[in-house]
Motif scaffolding. Structure first.
Motif, PDB file in Angstrom:
ATOM      1  N   LEU A  31      37.712  42.388  71.277  1.00  0.00           N
ATOM      2  CA  LEU A  31      38.156  41.087  70.781  1.00  0.00           C
ATOM      3  C   LEU A  31      38.092  41.016  69.260  1.00  0.00           C
ATOM      4  O   LEU A  31      38.981  40.458  68.613  1.00  0.00           O
ATOM      5  CB  LEU A  31      37.326  39.960  71.404  1.00  0.00           C
ATOM      6  N   TRP A  32      37.033  41.550  68.667  1.00  0.00           N
ATOM      7  CA  TRP A  32      37.017  41.520  67.207  1.00  0.00           C
ATOM      8  C   TRP A  32      37.864  42.662  66.636  1.00  0.00           C
ATOM      9  O   TRP A  32      38.332  42.594  65.506  1.00  0.00           O
ATOM     10  CB  TRP A  32      35.614  41.507  66.620  1.00  0.00           C
ATOM     11  N   ALA A  33      38.115  43.700  67.444  1.00  0.00           N
ATOM     12  CA  ALA A  33      38.996  44.777  66.986  1.00  0.00           C
ATOM     13  C   ALA A  33      40.433  44.282  66.815  1.00  0.00           C
ATOM     14  O   ALA A  33      41.145  44.720  65.902  1.00  0.00           O
ATOM     15  CB  ALA A  33      38.959  45.936  67.975  1.00  0.00           C
ATOM     16  N   VAL A  34      40.878  43.377  67.703  1.00  0.00           N
ATOM     17  CA  VAL A  34      42.225  42.814  67.595  1.00  0.00           C
ATOM     18  C   VAL A  34      42.403  42.143  66.236  1.00  0.00           C
ATOM     19  O   VAL A  34      43.399  42.375  65.535  1.00  0.00           O
ATOM     20  CB  VAL A  34      42.488  41.794  68.729  1.00  0.00           C
ATOM     21  N   PHE A  93      33.576  30.325  69.798  1.00  0.00           N
ATOM     22  CA  PHE A  93      34.070  28.996  69.427  1.00  0.00           C
ATOM     23  C   PHE A  93      34.688  29.021  68.025  1.00  0.00           C
ATOM     24  O   PHE A  93      35.809  28.524  67.809  1.00  0.00           O
ATOM     25  CB  PHE A  93      32.920  27.988  69.492  1.00  0.00           C
ATOM     26  N   PHE A  94      33.991  29.621  67.058  1.00  0.00           N
ATOM     27  CA  PHE A  94      34.517  29.679  65.698  1.00  0.00           C
ATOM     28  C   PHE A  94      35.735  30.608  65.599  1.00  0.00           C
ATOM     29  O   PHE A  94      36.646  30.365  64.800  1.00  0.00           O
ATOM     30  CB  PHE A  94      33.428  30.140  64.718  1.00  0.00           C
ATOM     31  N   TYR A  95      35.750  31.656  66.405  1.00  0.00           N
ATOM     32  CA  TYR A  95      36.900  32.566  66.446  1.00  0.00           C
ATOM     33  C   TYR A  95      38.153  31.793  66.872  1.00  0.00           C
ATOM     34  O   TYR A  95      39.236  31.941  66.281  1.00  0.00           O
ATOM     35  CB  TYR A  95      36.583  33.690  67.430  1.00  0.00           C
ATOM     36  N   ILE A  96      38.004  30.939  67.880  1.00  0.00           N
ATOM     37  CA  ILE A  96      39.133  30.122  68.349  1.00  0.00           C
ATOM     38  C   ILE A  96      39.615  29.177  67.247  1.00  0.00           C
ATOM     39  O   ILE A  96      40.823  29.019  67.022  1.00  0.00           O
ATOM     40  CB  ILE A  96      38.726  29.322  69.611  1.00  0.00           C
ATOM     41  N   LYS A 206      48.438  33.065  68.867  1.00  0.00           N
ATOM     42  CA  LYS A 206      48.623  32.177  70.020  1.00  0.00           C
ATOM     43  C   LYS A 206      48.067  32.832  71.287  1.00  0.00           C
ATOM     44  O   LYS A 206      47.341  32.199  72.071  1.00  0.00           O
ATOM     45  CB  LYS A 206      50.109  31.874  70.225  1.00  0.00           C
ATOM     46  N   TYR A 207      48.399  34.105  71.484  1.00  0.00           N
ATOM     47  CA  TYR A 207      47.949  34.817  72.680  1.00  0.00           C
ATOM     48  C   TYR A 207      46.441  35.080  72.639  1.00  0.00           C
ATOM     49  O   TYR A 207      45.754  35.023  73.668  1.00  0.00           O
ATOM     50  CB  TYR A 207      48.714  36.134  72.813  1.00  0.00           C
ATOM     51  N   ILE A 208      45.927  35.362  71.448  1.00  0.00           N
ATOM     52  CA  ILE A 208      44.491  35.630  71.314  1.00  0.00           C
ATOM     53  C   ILE A 208      43.674  34.410  71.730  1.00  0.00           C
ATOM     54  O   ILE A 208      42.620  34.538  72.373  1.00  0.00           O
ATOM     55  CB  ILE A 208      44.163  36.047  69.867  1.00  0.00           C
ATOM     56  N   ILE A 209      44.141  33.216  71.378  1.00  0.00           N
ATOM     57  CA  ILE A 209      43.411  31.986  71.716  1.00  0.00           C
ATOM     58  C   ILE A 209      43.224  31.855  73.230  1.00  0.00           C
ATOM     59  O   ILE A 209      42.131  31.518  73.702  1.00  0.00           O
ATOM     60  CB  ILE A 209      44.139  30.757  71.136  1.00  0.00           C
ATOM     61  N   VAL A 215      37.312  34.224  78.029  1.00  0.00           N
ATOM     62  CA  VAL A 215      36.050  34.942  77.828  1.00  0.00           C
ATOM     63  C   VAL A 215      34.908  33.962  77.581  1.00  0.00           C
ATOM     64  O   VAL A 215      33.786  34.145  78.080  1.00  0.00           O
ATOM     65  CB  VAL A 215      36.178  35.934  76.649  1.00  0.00           C
ATOM     66  N   LEU A 216      35.192  32.907  76.832  1.00  0.00           N
ATOM     67  CA  LEU A 216      34.180  31.884  76.564  1.00  0.00           C
ATOM     68  C   LEU A 216      33.667  31.273  77.870  1.00  0.00           C
ATOM     69  O   LEU A 216      32.450  31.104  78.066  1.00  0.00           O
ATOM     70  CB  LEU A 216      34.771  30.799  75.663  1.00  0.00           C
TER      71      LEU A 216
END
Length: 448
Positions: A31-34, A93-96, A206-209, A215-216
């Protein structure tokens, strides 16, 4: 804690690894690699749309890894006050929120707003990495801590490749390269074209969200062990050492300081090579466009993925430090080739270097964390190791500056070569220390 025959030991490690929780934890790594690999796309896009120098375009990485640096200590304090799971949920949450900021950024079309959105994403990722790297090393028997973190890191290239493919098909467009297209336009046409290109940067996020929300929910519903050292009544007064006390303790540890330096330069080197691989391909072959050049990043992350499996295999048979010394020597040689051979084979050498990156981060992280013998300092030590990611903010900017100074993208790769050289020197020193500890009779007498 005891559940399904899993027992937490006094030092925070477990007698065995809970498989589902470990898999779920490992899924954070892609997820952080993306987000990190999408930066490589953005650097290329912003370079021409905003007409930036190589140094200015590298500020994408400065904003990204600067966010990691600033949030690592606060994240460690959150972990100390709560637990790893809470910090991970906070990070998601902050990533979103950060991904959502690409909505206004893509319409405001200012470089500063994009940097702010990237910085905001990094705040969430700082929480995730501070928690997940340490947690992965702790969630099982201590003797497999390095192997466990390497396995988790093996998921990283999956996310990295996904990020590049999202950028290739959603951000980059068909036709000639941006530079070639904009060179034939009037200033007004180029501005309108640039605004249209910037709107495409929103699409991957958009897709990452949607993925992040799923996952959350999984993390909220899943029970995780605390993996924090037990505190007895006799040492309860030492439960939460102050920050100054912690920094003094860690600052006196010479091996910890060297590990921080190695992590700083390694991350800086990795980020830099990946940041400029697409640009290198475009420079050496002006006939290709960004979509075609981005294939080299796909190849790089495949090489990274394969390299991690090879490293995991080798480290079951040889000492990790010995493996990394060999990797560093080969990697330094390849980066020298990238710097001096003026044809497309230099790009393939840059791709090959990625095969040697795989084991560096988790091995430096886990080995440096192991030299912190008093486990009440573990959370802060892990946070400082994550703060070393700030190398990704400085080294790309330094290589971008070198590129502008030399007028050569290739020669600037000498900066990355110097970083890999230091990583090799670090692991050579660790290898010698490990041999000495295994054979104390051969320990050299200190000279005056």
């Amino acid at each position: 804690m005891k559940a399904q025959n899993i027992i937490q030991l006094p030092d925070g490690y477990l007698n065995r690894t809970p498989i589902f929780q470990f898999i779920l934890l490992s899924l954070l790594f892609p997820l952080w690699a993306v987000a990190a690999s999408l930066n490589d796309i953005l650097i290329t896009q912003f370079k021409h749309v905003f007409e930036l120098s190589d140094f200015a375009s590298a500020l994408v990485q400065s904003a990204f890894y600067g966010g990691y640096f600033l949030i690592a200590i606060p994240a460690s304090m959150v972990i100390k006050k709560t637990n790893y799971k809470f910090a991970i949920i906070t990070g998601l949450f902050f990533y979103i929120i950060g991904c959502s900021l690409f909505y206004p950024a893509s319409h405001m079309a200012t470089y500063t707003m994009f940097l702010f959105a990237i910085f905001s994403i990094a705040i969430g990722l700082g929480f995730l990495e501070t928690a997940a790297n340490t947690y992965s090393s702790m969630i099982g028997p201590s003797k497999y801590a390095i192997l466990r973190l390497n396995i988790s890191q093996t998921f990283y290239p999956i996310g990295a490749i996904s990020g590049i493919l999202l950028g290739k098909y959603l951000v980059f467009q068909k036709g000639k390269s941006l530079e070639a297209q904009m060179a034939t336009m009037s200033p007004a046409e180029a501005q309108a074209f640039g605004l249209n290109m910037l709107e495409h940067t929103l699409e991957p996020y958009k897709y990452i969200i949607f993925v992040l929300v799923g996952v959350l929910v999984l993390f909220v519903l899943t029970k995780f062990p605390s993996c924090k050292p037990e505190v007895t009544s006799s040492n309860s007064s030492e439960k939460s050492p102050g920050m100054i006390q912690t920094l003094k303790y860690l600052g006196r540890n010479k091996r910890f300081r060297k590990g921080i330096a190695a992590q700083f330069l390694y991350v800086g080197m990795q980020v830099t090579v990946w940041s400029f691989t697409i640009r290198l391909a475009l420079d050496l072959n002006p006939d290709i466009n960004e979509r075609t050049a981005s294939n080299f990043m796909v190849y790089s992350f495949i090489a990274f993925f394969v390299g991690k499996f090879i490293a995991n295999f080798l480290m079951t048979r040889f000492a990790p430090s010995k493996v990394l010394v060999s990797y560093s020597v080969i990697g330094t040689s390849l980066l020298a080739y990238v710097s001096f051979v003026p044809n497309m084979t230099a790009v393939y050498a840059a791709v090959a270097v990625s095969m040697l990156f795989g084991p560096c981060w988790p091995t430096i992280y886990a080995e440096t964390l192991e030299v912190v013998k008093d486990k009440k300092y573990t959370e802060t030590a892990g946070a400082i190791l994550v703060m070393a990611i700030v190398g990704g903010a400085f080294v790309p900017a330094l290589q971008g500056f070198a590129s502008d100074l030399f007028g050569s993208m290739q020669m600037a790769f000498l900066v990355s070569m110097a970083c890999f050289s230091y990583v090799g020197i670090y692991f050579f020193g660790e290898m010698k220390k490990q041999k000495t500890s295994e054979n104390p009779a051969k320990k050299p007498i200190a000279s005056a």
